[in-house]
Motif scaffolding. Structure first.
Motif, PDB file in Angstrom:
ATOM      1  N   GLY A   8       0.938  -1.309   0.079  1.00  0.00           N
ATOM      2  CA  GLY A   8       0.646  -0.252   0.124  1.00  0.00           C
ATOM      3  C   GLY A   8       1.010   1.469  -0.137  1.00  0.00           C
ATOM      4  O   GLY A   8       2.528   0.903  -0.118  1.00  0.00           O
ATOM      5  N   PRO A   9       0.084   2.227  -0.412  1.00  0.00           N
ATOM      6  CA  PRO A   9       1.175   3.436   0.283  1.00  0.00           C
ATOM      7  C   PRO A   9       1.490   3.942   1.129  1.00  0.00           C
ATOM      8  O   PRO A   9       1.026   3.529   2.264  1.00  0.00           O
ATOM      9  CB  PRO A   9       0.054   4.761  -0.605  1.00  0.00           C
ATOM     10  CG  PRO A   9      -1.435   4.115   0.263  1.00  0.00           C
ATOM     11  CD  PRO A   9      -1.110   2.498   0.025  1.00  0.00           C
ATOM     12  N   ARG A  10       2.898   4.377   1.219  1.00  0.00           N
ATOM     13  CA  ARG A  10       3.896   4.645   2.462  1.00  0.00           C
ATOM     14  C   ARG A  10       3.675   6.258   2.534  1.00  0.00           C
ATOM     15  O   ARG A  10       4.012   7.323   2.060  1.00  0.00           O
ATOM     16  CB  ARG A  10       4.774   4.110   2.328  1.00  0.00           C
ATOM     17  CG  ARG A  10       4.835   2.599   2.522  1.00  0.00           C
ATOM     18  CD  ARG A  10       5.891   1.987   1.940  1.00  0.00           C
ATOM     19  NE  ARG A  10       6.808   2.615   0.693  1.00  0.00           N
ATOM     20  CZ  ARG A  10       6.316   2.523  -0.626  1.00  0.00           C
ATOM     21  NH1 ARG A  10       5.649   1.431  -0.751  1.00  0.00           N
ATOM     22  NH2 ARG A  10       7.360   3.152  -1.456  1.00  0.00           N
ATOM     23  N   GLN A  11       3.417   6.664   3.870  1.00  0.00           N
ATOM     24  CA  GLN A  11       3.571   7.791   3.344  1.00  0.00           C
ATOM     25  C   GLN A  11       4.923   8.373   4.483  1.00  0.00           C
ATOM     26  O   GLN A  11       5.374   7.964   5.440  1.00  0.00           O
ATOM     27  CB  GLN A  11       2.220   8.430   4.880  1.00  0.00           C
ATOM     28  CG  GLN A  11       1.749   9.824   3.889  1.00  0.00           C
ATOM     29  CD  GLN A  11       1.164  10.541   5.680  1.00  0.00           C
ATOM     30  OE1 GLN A  11       0.093   9.407   6.200  1.00  0.00           O
ATOM     31  NE2 GLN A  11       0.663  11.840   4.435  1.00  0.00           N
ATOM     32  N   GLY A  12       5.652   8.980   4.241  1.00  0.00           N
ATOM     33  CA  GLY A  12       6.797   9.193   5.458  1.00  0.00           C
ATOM     34  C   GLY A  12       6.664  10.041   6.643  1.00  0.00           C
ATOM     35  O   GLY A  12       5.990  10.427   6.855  1.00  0.00           O
ATOM     36  N   THR A 152       4.031   9.319  20.962  1.00  0.00           N
ATOM     37  CA  THR A 152       3.428   7.907  20.175  1.00  0.00           C
ATOM     38  C   THR A 152       3.229   7.580  19.047  1.00  0.00           C
ATOM     39  O   THR A 152       3.654   6.791  18.004  1.00  0.00           O
ATOM     40  CB  THR A 152       2.435   7.063  20.673  1.00  0.00           C
ATOM     41  OG1 THR A 152       2.702   7.308  22.282  1.00  0.00           O
ATOM     42  CG2 THR A 152       1.756   5.848  21.024  1.00  0.00           C
ATOM     43  N   GLU A 153       2.354   8.689  18.228  1.00  0.00           N
ATOM     44  CA  GLU A 153       2.123   8.631  17.019  1.00  0.00           C
ATOM     45  C   GLU A 153       3.591   8.458  15.694  1.00  0.00           C
ATOM     46  O   GLU A 153       3.366   7.966  14.993  1.00  0.00           O
ATOM     47  CB  GLU A 153       1.345   9.797  15.846  1.00  0.00           C
ATOM     48  CG  GLU A 153       0.205   9.973  17.196  1.00  0.00           C
ATOM     49  CD  GLU A 153       0.123  10.195  18.539  1.00  0.00           C
ATOM     50  OE1 GLU A 153       1.443  10.525  18.594  1.00  0.00           O
ATOM     51  OE2 GLU A 153      -1.017   9.940  19.127  1.00  0.00           O
ATOM     52  N   ALA A 157       4.681   5.915  13.526  1.00  0.00           N
ATOM     53  CA  ALA A 157       4.764   5.933  11.732  1.00  0.00           C
ATOM     54  C   ALA A 157       6.257   5.496  11.732  1.00  0.00           C
ATOM     55  O   ALA A 157       6.813   4.572  10.688  1.00  0.00           O
ATOM     56  CB  ALA A 157       4.437   7.280  11.884  1.00  0.00           C
ATOM     57  N   CYS A 158       7.168   5.612  12.601  1.00  0.00           N
ATOM     58  CA  CYS A 158       8.836   5.292  12.555  1.00  0.00           C
ATOM     59  C   CYS A 158       9.108   3.821  12.448  1.00  0.00           C
ATOM     60  O   CYS A 158       9.297   3.137  11.185  1.00  0.00           O
ATOM     61  CB  CYS A 158       9.369   5.974  13.087  1.00  0.00           C
ATOM     62  SG  CYS A 158       9.704   7.372  12.976  1.00  0.00           S
ATOM     63  N   SER A 159       7.881   3.247  13.267  1.00  0.00           N
ATOM     64  CA  SER A 159       8.050   1.398  13.665  1.00  0.00           C
ATOM     65  C   SER A 159       7.723   0.764  11.973  1.00  0.00           C
ATOM     66  O   SER A 159       7.640  -0.136  11.474  1.00  0.00           O
ATOM     67  CB  SER A 159       7.362   1.094  14.987  1.00  0.00           C
ATOM     68  OG  SER A 159       6.886  -0.321  14.464  1.00  0.00           O
ATOM     69  N   LEU A 160       6.852   1.322  11.482  1.00  0.00           N
ATOM     70  CA  LEU A 160       5.922   0.917   9.965  1.00  0.00           C
ATOM     71  C   LEU A 160       7.317   0.779   9.099  1.00  0.00           C
ATOM     72  O   LEU A 160       7.047  -0.140   8.407  1.00  0.00           O
ATOM     73  CB  LEU A 160       5.089   1.635   9.993  1.00  0.00           C
ATOM     74  CG  LEU A 160       3.660   1.399   9.040  1.00  0.00           C
ATOM     75  CD1 LEU A 160       2.646   0.122   9.099  1.00  0.00           C
ATOM     76  CD2 LEU A 160       2.000   2.349   8.906  1.00  0.00           C
TER      77      LEU A 160
END
Ligand SMILES: C[S@@+](CC[C@H](N)C(=O)[O-])C[C@H]1O[C@@H](n2cnc3c(N)ncnc32)[C@H](O)[C@@H]1O
Length: 285
Positions: A8-12, A152-153, A157-160
């Motif tokens: 799927g699309p990934r966001q930086g 946490t967000e 995001a970095c974990s993903l």
């Protein structure tokens, strides 16, 4: 079979660490060298990996000599909620910082160890990483203004994004040995001994002129195999040695000399690149 790849699309994302020599201010320029057609993004001197998190590549290899850093990335990849929960339990302030600093990282479980690393990174002086002769982190407290812990967000995001990355602890050659045609390699080594006298940012043991020579050999080898790369390096004799007849771009960066805000000044950084399929000295982006 388990796959590390996220569909799927990934966001930086912004990075979750601050890092001496980090490249956040150069992101718009560096990002121009990347395109989605590359099969993998490879970064052997990852630090805060801010370009990786910004680009959000579908597949990547990140490496660093700093084993605590790579251990933290590994734990964040698998267990962001666990790290976040531990971080929220930690108090701010010099006294607690010194208590955390005194803990031997190998003596605590992985989520606590990663939380400790992020905590010390956030509240230490200038985002430096320096250890003493016995390998103990010894950077002084950075003061009340050194920022706040990553939300946490941000950790999620970095974990993903890390799910798409293979993480390697060790010398940069260990990562470069895995590079294949179709990859893009971004290399941001520490300034070597001579340049460091000006920027004074790294532990003496980290990068020697011999390392610069090794890196130059790898740049040559990648170009011969028609593999694209980008190297960033402070303008210096070493940078001149590295650039050879590769394409170069000069960019201005704000540097925090010796960590004092009144000594911030502009310096110049060289971006040395080779782009697969283009003529070597004209491999402009
Ligand atoms: C300038 S920093 C990278 C900063 C990164 N580009 C960022 O934006 O945060 C250089 C990194 O190289 C790592 N390093 C030093 N010597 C190394 C070596 N021989 N092999 C791999 N990594 C090394 C350091 O631990 C440090 O994290």
């Amino acid at each position: 079979m388990r796959s590390d790849k996220v569909a799927g699309p990934r966001q930086g994302s912004a990075p979750f660490l601050r890092w001496a020599g980090g490249k956040r201010q150069l992101l718009p320029v560096l990002a121009r060298y990347w395109n989605e057609k590359y099969k993998r993004y490879i970064e052997p001197f990852a630090g805060s990996a801010c370009l990786f998190f910004h680009l959000a590549p579908a597949k990547a290899i990140l490496g660093d000599l700093n084993t605590e850093l790579i251990g933290t990335l590994r734990e964040l990849k698998m267990n962001p909620q666990g790290i976040s929960a531990r971080l929220r339990q930690l108090r701010k302030g010099r006294e607690h910082y010194l208590t955390m600093r005194a803990i031997a990282p190998a003596s605590i479980p992985a989520p606590e160890r990663a939380a400790r690393f992020i905590y010390l990174n956030r509240f230490c002086f200038n985002g430096l990483y320096r250890t003493n002769g016995t390998g103990r982190f010894n950077v002084p407290y950075g003061g009340e203004k050194s920022g706040s812990l990553p939300a946490t967000e941000r950790l999620l995001a970095c974990s993903l994004l890390l799910k798409n990355a293979t993480l390697i602890a060790g010398d940069f050659e260990k990562v470069l040995e895995r590079v294949k045609p179709g990859d893009f390699v971004y290399m941001d080594p520490p300034f070597s001994v001579k340049a460091r006298r000006v920027f004074n940012e790294y532990d003496k043991s980290l990068f020697s002129f011999d390392d610069v020579v090794r890196l130059r050999g790898w740049m040559e080898g990648l170009a011969v195999r028609n593999i694209s790369f980008l190297v960033s390096y402070a303008e210096s004799d070493e940078a001149d040695f590295l650039k050879g007849d590769f394409h170069t771009e000069v960019v201005a960066v704000r540097r925090n000399i010796a960590g004092f805000s009144d000594k911030r000044k502009h310096s110049r950084e060289l971006l040395i690149s080779f782009i697969a399929g283009k003529k070597r000295s004209k491999g402009a982006v």
